[in-house]
Motif scaffolding. Sequence first.
Motif, short mmCIF file in Angstrom:
data_model
loop_
_atom_site.label_atom_id
_atom_site.label_comp_id
_atom_site.label_asym_id
_atom_site.label_seq_id
_atom_site.Cartn_x
_atom_site.Cartn_y
_atom_site.Cartn_z
N TRP A 1 0.87 -1.19 0.00
CA TRP A 1 0.00 0.00 0.00
C TRP A 1 0.90 1.22 0.00
O TRP A 1 1.80 1.34 0.84
CB TRP A 1 -0.88 -0.02 1.26
N VAL A 2 0.69 2.14 -0.94
CA VAL A 2 1.49 3.37 -0.98
C VAL A 2 0.58 4.60 -1.02
O VAL A 2 0.98 5.68 -1.46
CB VAL A 2 2.47 3.38 -2.19
N GLY A 3 -0.66 4.43 -0.56
CA GLY A 3 -1.63 5.52 -0.64
C GLY A 3 -1.46 6.56 0.44
O GLY A 3 -0.45 6.59 1.16
N VAL A 4 -2.46 7.42 0.55
CA VAL A 4 -2.40 8.50 1.56
C VAL A 4 -3.73 8.54 2.32
O VAL A 4 -4.77 8.14 1.80
CB VAL A 4 -2.13 9.87 0.90
N VAL A 5 -3.65 9.05 3.54
CA VAL A 5 -4.85 9.20 4.37
C VAL A 5 -5.23 10.68 4.38
O VAL A 5 -4.39 11.54 4.67
CB VAL A 5 -4.59 8.69 5.80
N ASP A 6 -6.48 10.97 4.06
CA ASP A 6 -6.99 12.35 4.09
C ASP A 6 -7.82 12.49 5.36
O ASP A 6 -9.03 12.24 5.38
CB ASP A 6 -7.84 12.59 2.82
N TRP A 7 -7.14 12.83 6.44
CA TRP A 7 -7.79 12.84 7.77
C TRP A 7 -8.87 13.91 7.89
O TRP A 7 -9.82 13.75 8.64
CB TRP A 7 -6.74 13.10 8.86
N ASN A 8 -8.70 15.00 7.17
CA ASN A 8 -9.52 16.18 7.47
C ASN A 8 -10.65 16.46 6.50
O ASN A 8 -11.42 17.39 6.73
CB ASN A 8 -8.61 17.41 7.57
N ALA B 1 0.19 14.25 -4.12
CA ALA B 1 1.11 13.60 -5.06
C ALA B 1 2.51 13.42 -4.45
O ALA B 1 3.14 12.36 -4.61
CB ALA B 1 1.21 14.42 -6.35
N GLU B 2 2.97 14.43 -3.72
CA GLU B 2 4.32 14.35 -3.14
C GLU B 2 4.38 13.22 -2.10
O GLU B 2 5.36 12.47 -2.04
CB GLU B 2 4.66 15.70 -2.50
N GLU B 3 3.32 13.10 -1.31
CA GLU B 3 3.30 12.03 -0.29
C GLU B 3 3.28 10.65 -0.97
O GLU B 3 3.96 9.72 -0.53
CB GLU B 3 2.07 12.20 0.61
N LEU B 4 2.54 10.54 -2.06
CA LEU B 4 2.53 9.27 -2.81
C LEU B 4 3.94 8.97 -3.33
O LEU B 4 4.43 7.83 -3.19
CB LEU B 4 1.53 9.37 -3.97
N LEU B 5 4.59 9.97 -3.90
CA LEU B 5 5.95 9.76 -4.42
C LEU B 5 6.91 9.35 -3.31
O LEU B 5 7.75 8.46 -3.49
CB LEU B 5 6.45 11.04 -5.11
N ASN B 6 6.78 9.99 -2.14
CA ASN B 6 7.64 9.61 -1.00
C ASN B 6 7.39 8.16 -0.61
O ASN B 6 8.34 7.42 -0.31
CB ASN B 6 7.35 10.52 0.20
N LEU C 1 -1.84 11.78 -11.37
CA LEU C 1 -1.21 11.08 -12.51
C LEU C 1 -0.22 11.97 -13.26
O LEU C 1 0.91 11.53 -13.53
CB LEU C 1 -2.31 10.56 -13.45
N PRO C 2 -0.56 13.23 -13.58
CA PRO C 2 0.42 14.04 -14.31
C PRO C 2 1.75 14.18 -13.54
O PRO C 2 2.82 14.09 -14.15
CB PRO C 2 -0.29 15.40 -14.46
N ALA C 3 1.66 14.37 -12.21
CA ALA C 3 2.89 14.52 -11.41
C ALA C 3 3.71 13.23 -11.40
O ALA C 3 4.94 13.26 -11.50
CB ALA C 3 2.54 14.93 -9.99
N ILE C 4 3.04 12.10 -11.30
CA ILE C 4 3.77 10.81 -11.26
C ILE C 4 4.36 10.51 -12.64
O ILE C 4 5.52 10.10 -12.76
CB ILE C 4 2.82 9.66 -10.83
N ALA C 5 3.55 10.73 -13.67
CA ALA C 5 4.02 10.40 -15.04
C ALA C 5 5.19 11.30 -15.45
O ALA C 5 6.03 10.90 -16.27
CB ALA C 5 2.86 10.54 -16.02
N LYS C 6 5.27 12.49 -14.87
CA LYS C 6 6.40 13.38 -15.18
C LYS C 6 7.72 12.77 -14.70
O LYS C 6 8.77 12.95 -15.29
CB LYS C 6 6.15 14.72 -14.48
N ILE C 7 7.63 12.00 -13.61
CA ILE C 7 8.84 11.37 -13.06
C ILE C 7 9.04 9.96 -13.65
O ILE C 7 10.14 9.61 -14.05
CB ILE C 7 8.74 11.32 -11.52
N ALA C 8 7.95 9.20 -13.72
CA ALA C 8 8.01 7.86 -14.33
C ALA C 8 7.81 8.04 -15.84
O ALA C 8 6.78 7.66 -16.41
CB ALA C 8 6.95 6.96 -13.72
N LYS C 9 8.82 8.62 -16.49
CA LYS C 9 8.66 9.07 -17.88
C LYS C 9 8.36 7.94 -18.86
O LYS C 9 7.71 8.14 -19.87
CB LYS C 9 9.94 9.79 -18.33
#
Length: 395
Positions: free
Chosen positions: A12-19, A55-60, A87-95
Motif C-alpha cells: 500500500w502506498v496511498g495516503v490518508v486524508d484525515w480532514n 502527489a508528493e506524499e505518494l511519491l515519497n 497522474l500528471p505529477a507521477i508520469a512526469k517522473i516515471a517518464k
Amino acid sequence: MSRINLAPGVSWVGVVDWNIRDFHGYTTSRGTSYNAYLIKDEKIVLVDTVKHNFAEELLNNISRIVEPSKIDYIIVNHVEMDHSSALPAIAKIAKDAVIVASQRGKEAIAEHYEDNFNVKTVKTGDSLELGTKTLRFIEAPMLHWPDSMFTFLVEDGVLMPNDAFGQHLASSKRFDDEVDEHLLMEEAKKYYANILMPLGPLITRKIQELNQMSLVLRVIAPSHGIIWRSDPMRIVKAYLEWSGDKPKKKAVIVYDTMWGSTDKMARAIAEGISHEDIEVRLIKLRSSDLTEAVTEILDAQAVLVGSPTLNNQMFPTVAAFMNYITGLKPRGKLWWFFGSFGWGGGSARSMMEQARKAGFQVGDSTVEVRYVPDVNDLKKCSEFGRQVALEIKAR
Ligand code: FEO
C-alpha cells in the motif's frame, strides 16, 4: 511509514486524508484515504494514484520501495480525480511508464488532462505479465463511471476494484482485522448507500461474473478505506444483501420543520408506527445530513417525508433531500408524504408528484395540517402511522 504489504512484493502506498469532511456533498465525518498499490516484480506497477494535493506524499511512499522513475506501468482503474489527479505529477517522473486503462478510461484521461500520455487499453480477460506475477483486468462499466475497471493480481489473489467495496474511513490501520468491525461495516454501508445505491442490479451481475471467473480471492483492496483480508467475502455478501431489494420491516421519517408543526406530526406518526411494533427512525434534516438520511433508508421498507410549506413549495432542505434521493433511485420501498401549511398548501402534493415521476411506489393517503396540529390532528397522524405500519407488516 513502515512498509504495508498485502502480499509478497505488493505494498500500500496511498495516503490518508484525515480532514476531509465534504466529499462532493458526501459528509465524510471520519475522513477517507486514497489507496494506491505498488507491485514490485520484474516489472514495477503502480495501481491507481491519489488526489493531486497528495502527489508528493505518494511519491515519497513509492520512493521507500523503488525509485519512482523505474515504474513500468501505471494502472488507472478509474479516472475520477480523487484517484487520477496525481497522474500528471507521477508520469512526469516515471517518464517511460505505460498507462493502462479501459477504452473509456483512455478517453476520460484525454478529457481530464492535457498531457500526451502513452495509454494502453485493456478489456475484460486481458492480462499483463510482470515476471512472476500476472495482472488480469475486468471492466466494470458504470461501477460507478463508464471507465471503471477492476485489476486482479492472479498469483496472490488480490482484487483491486477501485471504488467498489470501499469506505470513507481515515485510519492509521490498513486491514479489516485491525479496526473495529462495527465501525467498518457502518462506513461501508454509508458508502454503498450514498454512492452505489442506484447500481444494485449491476453490482449483483458483476459479483456473479466474478464468481463465474472462479477467481481465488484472498484480499479485496479498494481505493478508499480499509483493505479486506481476514474475510474478503464478508463485504461481497454485504453488497449482495444491500443490492438485493430485501429491506427490513423498518420505517424512516425524514422531515424538516419551521415552527414545530411538522415535527409534532412526525413524532405522532412515529408513535403510530411503533404502536404496531415496527422499528422507526426520525431524521430532521437540519439536525442531520443527507448522507446519514440515505444510509438509514438503505435497509428500510417504508420512507415517510414531511415538509412545511414555504412560498407554496416544499421546504428547501426537503427539496434538496428529494433531489438527492430521487437520483439515488432506491428500489423496493413504499413512500408516503405529509406536511403542514398556513394559507396555501402544496408541499405534500409537490413531493408526491416528484416521487411518482421518479417511479417510486407512493401511497395515496397523506396527512396535512393547517398551522398548528391540535389533538385531533395528532390522532390522525398517529392513525396514519399505524396504517403505514400495517402495510409494512402485510408485505
Ligand atoms: Fe473514489 Fe469514483 O472516485
